[in-house]
Scaffold this motif. Structure first.
Motif, PDB file in Angstrom:
ATOM      1  N   THR B  92       0.813  -1.224   0.000  1.00 37.34           N
ATOM      2  CA  THR B  92       0.000   0.000   0.000  1.00 37.34           C
ATOM      3  C   THR B  92       0.843   1.269   0.000  1.00 37.34           C
ATOM      4  O   THR B  92       0.313   2.365   0.032  1.00 37.34           O
ATOM      5  N   GLY B  93       2.154   1.119  -0.019  1.00 35.12           N
ATOM      6  CA  GLY B  93       3.023   2.290  -0.057  1.00 35.12           C
ATOM      7  C   GLY B  93       4.251   1.935  -0.858  1.00 35.12           C
ATOM      8  O   GLY B  93       4.307   0.879  -1.468  1.00 35.12           O
ATOM      9  N   LEU B  94       5.228   2.799  -0.857  1.00 34.91           N
ATOM     10  CA  LEU B  94       6.454   2.513  -1.592  1.00 34.91           C
ATOM     11  C   LEU B  94       7.337   1.573  -0.784  1.00 34.91           C
ATOM     12  O   LEU B  94       7.309   1.591   0.433  1.00 34.91           O
ATOM     13  N   PRO B  95       8.144   0.759  -1.488  1.00 34.75           N
ATOM     14  CA  PRO B  95       9.051  -0.122  -0.739  1.00 34.75           C
ATOM     15  C   PRO B  95      10.026   0.696   0.089  1.00 34.75           C
ATOM     16  O   PRO B  95      10.479   1.760  -0.337  1.00 34.75           O
ATOM     17  N   GLN B  96      10.306   0.200   1.296  1.00 36.00           N
ATOM     18  CA  GLN B  96      11.281   0.850   2.169  1.00 36.00           C
ATOM     19  C   GLN B  96      12.640   0.217   1.931  1.00 36.00           C
ATOM     20  O   GLN B  96      12.728  -0.984   1.662  1.00 36.00           O
ATOM     21  N   VAL B  97      13.677   1.030   2.062  1.00 35.49           N
ATOM     22  CA  VAL B  97      15.031   0.465   2.002  1.00 35.49           C
ATOM     23  C   VAL B  97      15.390   0.054   3.409  1.00 35.49           C
ATOM     24  O   VAL B  97      15.627   0.875   4.281  1.00 35.49           O
ATOM     25  N   THR B  98      15.366  -1.246   3.634  1.00 40.37           N
ATOM     26  CA  THR B  98      15.496  -1.763   5.000  1.00 40.37           C
ATOM     27  C   THR B  98      16.950  -1.922   5.408  1.00 40.37           C
ATOM     28  O   THR B  98      17.842  -1.407   4.782  1.00 40.37           O
ATOM     29  N   LYS B  99      17.172  -2.755   6.410  1.00 40.37           N
ATOM     30  CA  LYS B  99      18.538  -2.937   6.925  1.00 40.37           C
ATOM     31  C   LYS B  99      19.446  -3.572   5.893  1.00 40.37           C
ATOM     32  O   LYS B  99      19.054  -4.414   5.115  1.00 40.37           O
TER      33      LYS B  99
ATOM     34  N   GLU C 146      19.651   7.581   8.040  1.00 41.80           N
ATOM     35  CA  GLU C 146      19.245   6.309   8.657  1.00 41.80           C
ATOM     36  C   GLU C 146      19.701   5.067   7.914  1.00 41.80           C
ATOM     37  O   GLU C 146      20.053   4.060   8.520  1.00 41.80           O
ATOM     38  N   THR C 147      19.641   5.128   6.604  1.00 41.69           N
ATOM     39  CA  THR C 147      19.842   3.904   5.830  1.00 41.69           C
ATOM     40  C   THR C 147      21.273   3.390   5.979  1.00 41.69           C
ATOM     41  O   THR C 147      22.228   4.091   5.691  1.00 41.69           O
ATOM     42  N   PRO C 148      21.416   2.154   6.442  1.00 39.30           N
ATOM     43  CA  PRO C 148      22.767   1.652   6.720  1.00 39.30           C
ATOM     44  C   PRO C 148      23.568   1.439   5.433  1.00 39.30           C
ATOM     45  O   PRO C 148      23.048   0.940   4.429  1.00 39.30           O
ATOM     46  N   LEU C 149      24.838   1.783   5.532  1.00 37.70           N
ATOM     47  CA  LEU C 149      25.757   1.553   4.423  1.00 37.70           C
ATOM     48  C   LEU C 149      26.317   0.146   4.508  1.00 37.70           C
ATOM     49  O   LEU C 149      26.384  -0.442   5.579  1.00 37.70           O
ATOM     50  N   GLY C 150      26.739  -0.356   3.369  1.00 38.42           N
ATOM     51  CA  GLY C 150      27.394  -1.661   3.359  1.00 38.42           C
ATOM     52  C   GLY C 150      28.710  -1.610   4.109  1.00 38.42           C
ATOM     53  O   GLY C 150      29.333  -0.547   4.208  1.00 38.42           O
ATOM     54  N   ALA C 250      10.555   4.354  -1.353  1.00 43.11           N
ATOM     55  CA  ALA C 250      10.351   5.422  -0.360  1.00 43.11           C
ATOM     56  C   ALA C 250      11.637   6.242  -0.253  1.00 43.11           C
ATOM     57  O   ALA C 250      12.734   5.685  -0.292  1.00 43.11           O
ATOM     58  N   PRO C 251      11.542   7.550  -0.144  1.00 44.56           N
ATOM     59  CA  PRO C 251      12.737   8.395  -0.146  1.00 44.56           C
ATOM     60  C   PRO C 251      13.736   7.982   0.925  1.00 44.56           C
ATOM     61  O   PRO C 251      13.380   7.821   2.091  1.00 44.56           O
ATOM     62  N   PHE C 252      14.994   7.773   0.532  1.00 46.11           N
ATOM     63  CA  PHE C 252      16.020   7.398   1.494  1.00 46.11           C
ATOM     64  C   PHE C 252      17.357   8.090   1.222  1.00 46.11           C
ATOM     65  O   PHE C 252      18.255   8.061   2.062  1.00 46.11           O
ATOM     66  N   LEU C 253      17.500   8.676   0.045  1.00 46.10           N
ATOM     67  CA  LEU C 253      18.796   9.269  -0.312  1.00 46.10           C
ATOM     68  C   LEU C 253      18.552  10.671  -0.854  1.00 46.10           C
ATOM     69  O   LEU C 253      18.027  10.836  -1.947  1.00 46.10           O
ATOM     70  N   ALA C 254      18.946  11.648  -0.061  1.00 47.10           N
ATOM     71  CA  ALA C 254      18.588  13.034  -0.387  1.00 47.10           C
ATOM     72  C   ALA C 254      19.612  13.754  -1.243  1.00 47.10           C
ATOM     73  O   ALA C 254      19.428  14.920  -1.577  1.00 47.10           O
ATOM     74  N   GLN C 290      26.991  -6.816 -12.272  1.00 48.87           N
ATOM     75  CA  GLN C 290      28.018  -6.035 -11.577  1.00 48.87           C
ATOM     76  C   GLN C 290      27.457  -4.767 -10.964  1.00 48.87           C
ATOM     77  O   GLN C 290      27.797  -4.394  -9.840  1.00 48.87           O
ATOM     78  N   LEU C 291      26.611  -4.091 -11.717  1.00 47.89           N
ATOM     79  CA  LEU C 291      26.013  -2.863 -11.191  1.00 47.89           C
ATOM     80  C   LEU C 291      25.165  -3.173  -9.962  1.00 47.89           C
ATOM     81  O   LEU C 291      25.171  -2.429  -8.984  1.00 47.89           O
ATOM     82  N   SER C 292      24.442  -4.268 -10.022  1.00 52.36           N
ATOM     83  CA  SER C 292      23.615  -4.651  -8.877  1.00 52.36           C
ATOM     84  C   SER C 292      24.466  -4.962  -7.664  1.00 52.36           C
ATOM     85  O   SER C 292      24.160  -4.543  -6.548  1.00 52.36           O
ATOM     86  N   ARG C 293      25.539  -5.696  -7.895  1.00 50.86           N
ATOM     87  CA  ARG C 293      26.398  -6.050  -6.764  1.00 50.86           C
ATOM     88  C   ARG C 293      26.969  -4.808  -6.111  1.00 50.86           C
ATOM     89  O   ARG C 293      27.016  -4.691  -4.886  1.00 50.86           O
ATOM     90  N   ARG C 294      27.396  -3.868  -6.923  1.00 52.53           N
ATOM     91  CA  ARG C 294      27.973  -2.645  -6.366  1.00 52.53           C
ATOM     92  C   ARG C 294      26.917  -1.871  -5.581  1.00 52.53           C
ATOM     93  O   ARG C 294      27.182  -1.375  -4.483  1.00 52.53           O
ATOM     94  N   ALA C 295      25.718  -1.777  -6.138  1.00 55.29           N
ATOM     95  CA  ALA C 295      24.645  -1.059  -5.441  1.00 55.29           C
ATOM     96  C   ALA C 295      24.375  -1.683  -4.078  1.00 55.29           C
ATOM     97  O   ALA C 295      24.146  -0.986  -3.084  1.00 55.29           O
ATOM     98  N   LEU C 296      24.426  -2.998  -4.014  1.00 56.74           N
ATOM     99  CA  LEU C 296      24.154  -3.673  -2.742  1.00 56.74           C
ATOM    100  C   LEU C 296      25.327  -3.557  -1.784  1.00 56.74           C
ATOM    101  O   LEU C 296      25.153  -3.669  -0.574  1.00 56.74           O
ATOM    102  N   GLN C 297      26.508  -3.324  -2.320  1.00 52.33           N
ATOM    103  CA  GLN C 297      27.638  -3.057  -1.438  1.00 52.33           C
ATOM    104  C   GLN C 297      27.462  -1.691  -0.765  1.00 52.33           C
ATOM    105  O   GLN C 297      27.930  -1.481   0.340  1.00 52.33           O
ATOM    106  N   VAL C 298      26.825  -0.776  -1.471  1.00 60.23           N
ATOM    107  CA  VAL C 298      26.603   0.550  -0.894  1.00 60.23           C
ATOM    108  C   VAL C 298      25.418   0.510   0.065  1.00 60.23           C
ATOM    109  O   VAL C 298      25.502   0.942   1.201  1.00 60.23           O
ATOM    110  N   PHE C 299      24.287  -0.007  -0.412  1.00 54.83           N
ATOM    111  CA  PHE C 299      23.074  -0.095   0.407  1.00 54.83           C
ATOM    112  C   PHE C 299      22.525  -1.506   0.362  1.00 54.83           C
ATOM    113  O   PHE C 299      21.699  -1.835  -0.493  1.00 54.83           O
ATOM    114  N   PRO C 300      22.931  -2.362   1.274  1.00 53.25           N
ATOM    115  CA  PRO C 300      22.438  -3.736   1.286  1.00 53.25           C
ATOM    116  C   PRO C 300      20.917  -3.812   1.381  1.00 53.25           C
ATOM    117  O   PRO C 300      20.308  -4.767   0.912  1.00 53.25           O
ATOM    118  N   GLY C 301      20.312  -2.789   1.960  1.00 51.04           N
ATOM    119  CA  GLY C 301      18.867  -2.784   2.126  1.00 51.04           C
ATOM    120  C   GLY C 301      18.083  -2.662   0.829  1.00 51.04           C
ATOM    121  O   GLY C 301      16.860  -2.768   0.823  1.00 51.04           O
TER     122      GLY C 301
END
Lengths: 471, 99, 374
Positions: B92-99, C146-150, C250-254, C290-301
């Motif tokens: 119902t909302g946008l996906p959250q970037v979780t842990k 808030e969003t944890p880094l790899g 959802a917005p996480f990176l400003a 490769q691009l996906s792997r790098r993105a997940l290294q930055v933001f595993p979430g």
């Protein structure tokens, strides 16, 4: 699992299954991958689990799929269901996703047999819950033994609309009305096709029979409908429509719409095969020979995904493609192939005889896509017809430019529901034919794949790193 | 929006729909379960505008039926059969970037 | 557009991407009659396949003029975008004030540090400063929030002036303002041949013939072909970059990072590769992986987030990476850069007077073709 095959067939509908049976019969190593959880494609959906009662209701058009499926199961072809193909390459590589994991496999030949879809035609209110395509009725009945809760209003044009209405009657679902938008003027231009069509009296009578059934069931059947609209605050509540001399409003719990069938070209476009535009039925289709060959040596296409000709033709074309591939893999001598093809072609032509008539009778009406500005066209990104008109007014002359400027086609369905409408709206405003336009680019992944799945992709050969940070 | 055609004599499975335990026939699609056995009239909210959406094509094309199953979001409900113990949750909302 | 002898225009800009649109906009503001032509999407459109960075921190290593120009453009972007919004009604989603080049692992961080130190050194030699500094992992996390880094994110280089913009909206706005001020924009118009007769350039196009006294070649990689029509060769070459775009999140990176940024509608752009594969733009499976792997290294979430689109684009690389602004014929100008988004903010004001016969601005005096000893 094995990563190298002779043939990978994408799609387990009539074309794919028929091709698999033939190819396996010639001793080839065949894998069929399909996104559905059961065999049969759309027309023979879930037929292996169909009850006798279901078979009785749906009749021989459905039941005839049983023998095909049985022959498939008896063959040596391997089958993977719940497998979503999201990329194909001219060298025979495919990437598919299954149970949350993706892998890359290869075949000497790929046969694309992904079938057709309903022509998506935007109208005001079409995004309301409760509005669905006609195919959804049969799909839910076949897969899940479920039927719509009435009252149902049907709207649109084409044999499938009437067939669906007939099924609903058989299911005991209340139908408020069938709103037929087939222009009254269509009949005369079809006359030239009638003699050929008369070779198939069974086919024509079936069509007439459908209409008769509705009248007998006392269902209101309105002809010459020029527009329809779905209404409701957050879900469907009622349907309004207009004909040339009146308008009316109908209560509706479910609205079933159908404006024809078009090939699913996702994978053929992703791989960049040439596509042609059919001016009668108004859709793009991949350029193939009767045997399904394309300009790419390793890629064949068969079934409704090559051109919409129905389930029986699909079966025949699937067999043709398999034979063509078997010949090129030296598993079938050319002489023998030619002989079988010659024989089957007679069957095919008989099957195709009524099509020009039906295609002309049910060709999309003019102004089908002349939409009021507030009509949502791109469902995923909430882009309206007016947004598209504005982009054209600003100078955009190419669907991909309009996509870039408005986001039409950038959502999760990747342009499947809006691409045709976008081309038709542009053509209407610019006085062109969609065939003069380049359709929306489709690039892999042709389905939505998660980052973790892409990161963990099992590749056929690992390439050296190409990453460098560029600034 | 949908109802069973005949009372199903097939075996049933138990699924969790947003915290509620439901008994549905084995083998039906998740889309059919949501639109026919939960009493709900929508399957997600549109990420762009937030309004209610229900499946349109029921055959894998329209992508309106995207739903979270067992914690994994964006699965096409019309292509997946219910399994015993499945947890189904609408988006119902946008996906959250979780842990 | 009339064919034959009559001319309606003072100048024709060939290319309607960031370079062409910015220059055409500036020209039409100067009061001349401008025709801007742009061909239908082919693979060679860098304007449609870029990341949207407004970036200065890594531009111009070993080239003070280029570094200076990039900084100037970045600082001018706010006013530029504001003016465009006022004139077009289009908000280009400009964000300035933070730009990060992220390093993963110690080796990357050390290399980045060396580059930034060199840029500072070169700036100091001219008595200037370079607006960038190194940051460690802790600072990056603070910036992100808030969003944890790899765990392998080691730090990076930060610029307090850099940022990003929605490139498609920027282009749309530029074109709209151009047309609004009387410019003529012809899309779907491809130039086959250019000839000079009696002091006029005669352009043979898919939509008829144009005769103009002056032309600007701003067609990106298409300039190679255009220059050939004038009997010249130019040191331009393609370099492929692949990108991935996700569904809305959802917005996480400003603020933007060089390889990952979240757009105004919430989708995440992940890029990009650097490949020498000529003029093709196919996306590859290994590139996506490769691009996906790098993105997940930055933001595993981001793991469960779905990729909805991917594409490849071609960068317009000049022989030394710095722009080319030069006269290529009596009244023909050639403009090329891979940084046309950032530099758009100065192209509109800096180039038109020179193109219309004025003196070459100091800022661009070294960006000529002669430096390549062609």
């Amino acid at each position: 699992m094995k990563t190298f095959r002779d043939i990978i067939i994408i799609g387990a509908g009539p074309a794919g299954l028929s091709a698999a049976v033939a190819a396996a019969g010639y001793g080839l190593d065949v894998l069929v991958v399909d996104e559905q959880p059961s065999l049969g494609g759309q027309i023979y959906r879930n037929i292996e689990r169909a009850s006798d009662h279901t078979l009785a209701i749906l009749g021989p058009d459905y039941g005839q799929g049983l023998s095909l499926v049985e022959r498939f199961r008896a063959s040596q072809a391997e089958y993977l269901g719940n497998a979503i193909v999201w990329r194909i390459d001219p060298n025979g590589n495919i990437c598919f996703s299954r149970a949350g994991k993706s892998m890359e496999i290869n075949a000497k030949h790929i046969l694309i047999a992904t079938g057709a879809m309903e022509r998506p035609v935007p109208f005001k209110g079409w995004t309301l819950p409760g509005v669905m395509g006609a195919g959804a009725v049969d799909a839910n009945f076949k897969s899940s033994n479920m039927v719509p809760q009435g009252p149902v209003v049907l709207a649109g044009s084409g044999p499938l609309l009437l067939l669906t209405a007939g099924h609903l009657v058989s299911f005991g679902v209340t139908i408020t009305a069938v709103l037929d938008t087939t222009p009254r003027g269509n009949f005369l231009p079809c006359l030239p096709s009638v003699p050929k069509a008369l070779r198939r009296p069974d086919y024509l009578l079936k069509g007439l029979g459908m209409i008769v059934n509705l009248k007998l069931a006392g269902i209101r059947y309105v002809r010459g409908v020029t527009e329809y609209q779905a209404h409701g605050s957050d879900c469907l509540d009622h349907v309004s429509f207009k004909t040339s001399d009146r308008s009316d409003t109908l209560e509706a719990g479910v609205m079933v719409v159908h404006e024809g069938i078009v090939p699913r070209c996702d994978l053929t476009r992703q791989i960049d095969i040439t596509h042609l535009w059919d001016p009668v039925q108004r859709y793009w289709y991949p350029k193939t020979t009767t045997l399904g060959r394309t300009e790419m040596r390793a890629i064949h296409v068969a079934g409704d995904g090559a051109f919409v000709h129905g389930g029986v033709s699909a079966q025949l074309k699937g067999a043709f493609a398999a034979m063509d591939i078997a010949e090129s893999l030296k598993a079938l001598p050319q002489e023998k192939k030619n002989g079988v093809v010659r024989r089957l072609k007679r069957q095919l032509y008989r099957e195709l005889a009524p099509r020009p008539f039906v295609d002309a009778l049910y060709k999309p009406r003019p102004n089908l896509y002349r939409l009021p500005p507030d009509t949502p066209v791109c469902r995923c990104e909430a882009v309206t017809a007016g947004d598209i008109h504005q982009a054209i007014a600003e100078g955009c002359r190419d669907p991909n430019e309009i996509k870039a400027m408005t986001r039409c086609g950038m959502g999760q369905c990747q342009g499947r529901m809006c691409g045709l409408a976008l081309a038709e709206i542009m053509s209407d405003l610019l006085k062109l034919e969609p065939g003069d336009l380049k359709p929306l680019n489709i690039r892999p992944p042709a389905r939505n794949i998660s980052l973790s799945e892409l990161a963990g992709l099992s590749l056929l050969e690992t390439k050296p790193g190409v990453m460098k940070i560029h600034l | 929006m949908f109802k069973p055609y005949t009372s199903d004599i097939r075996k049933t499975v138990s699924i969790d729909f947003e915290g509620a335990r439901l008994s549905v026939p084995a083998g039906i699609t998740v889309a059919a379960a949501v639109m026919g056995y939960t009493g709900e009239n929508y399957i997600r909210r549109s990420p762009a505008g937030g309004e209610k959406r229900a499946p349109f094509c029921f055959m894998g094309v329209c992508h309106e039926c995207l739903i979270e199953i067992d914690g994994i979001p964006d699965q096409q409900a019309c292509l997946i059969q219910v399994q015993d113990g499945m947890h189904i949750k609408r988006q119902t909302g946008l996906p959250q970037v979780t842990k | 557009m009339k064919s034959g002898n009559t001319t309606n225009y003072d100048i024709c800009v060939i290319g309607g991407g960031f370079m062409g649109a910015a220059v055409a906009l500036g020209l039409v503001k100067s009061g001349v009659r401008v025709l801007m032509v742009d061909r239908i999407s082919t693979i060679q459109k860098a304007s449609k396949a870029n990341f949207g960075l407004v970036w200065s921190q890594s531009k111009g290593l070993g080239n003070r003029d280029y570094s200076r120009l990039s900084v100037k453009a970045t600082l001018a972007f706010k006013a530029f975008a504001g003016w465009l919004e006022q004139e077009s009604g289009i908000d280009t989603e400009l964000r300035l004030g933070a730009g990060l080049v992220l390093s993963i692992g110690e080796a990357e961080l050390a290399a980045r540090k060396k580059l930034i130190q060199q840029m500072h050194h070169e700036a100091e030699q001219s008595g200037e400063t370079h607006p960038s500094r190194m940051v460690d992992r802790r600072e990056v996390q603070e910036l992100v929030g808030e969003t944890p880094l790899g765990e392998n994110v080691s730090g990076g280089s930060f610029s307090p002036i850099d940022g990003d913009v929605n490139p498609l909206l920027l282009l749309r706005a530029m074109r709209k303002v151009f047309s609004g001020k009387g410019g003529h924009f012809l899309q779907g118009c491809s130039v086959h041949a250019i000839q000079r007769t009696r002091g006029m350039y005669v352009l043979d196009t898919t939509q008829g013939t144009v005769e103009v006294p002056a032309i600007v070649l701003a067609a990106g990689l298409g300039n190679i072909e255009m220059a050939t029509m004038l009997g010249k060769t130019v040191p331009l070459a393609p370099q492929k970059g692949q990108l991935l775009v996700t569904e809305r999140v959802a917005p996480f990176l400003a603020f933007p990072m060089s390889g990952i940024r979240q757009t105004g509608n919430g989708s995440v752009m992940i890029g990009y590769t650097n490949e020498d594969t000529g003029f093709e733009v196919t996306t590859t499976v290994s590139g996506a992986a490769q691009l996906s792997r790098r993105a997940l290294q930055v933001f595993p979430g981001l793991g469960h987030v779905r990729v909805v689109r991917s594409w490849g684009g071609l960068r317009v690389l000049t022989g030394d990476g710095a722009p080319i602004y030069d006269k290529i014929d009596q009244n023909a100008y050639l403009l090329a850069t891979h940084s046309a988004v950032t530099l758009a903010a100065v192209h509109t004001s800096l180039l038109p007077d020179w193109i219309l016969g004025g003196p070459r601005p100091d800022e661009i005096k070294h960006f000529n073709l002669g430096r390549f000893h062609v």
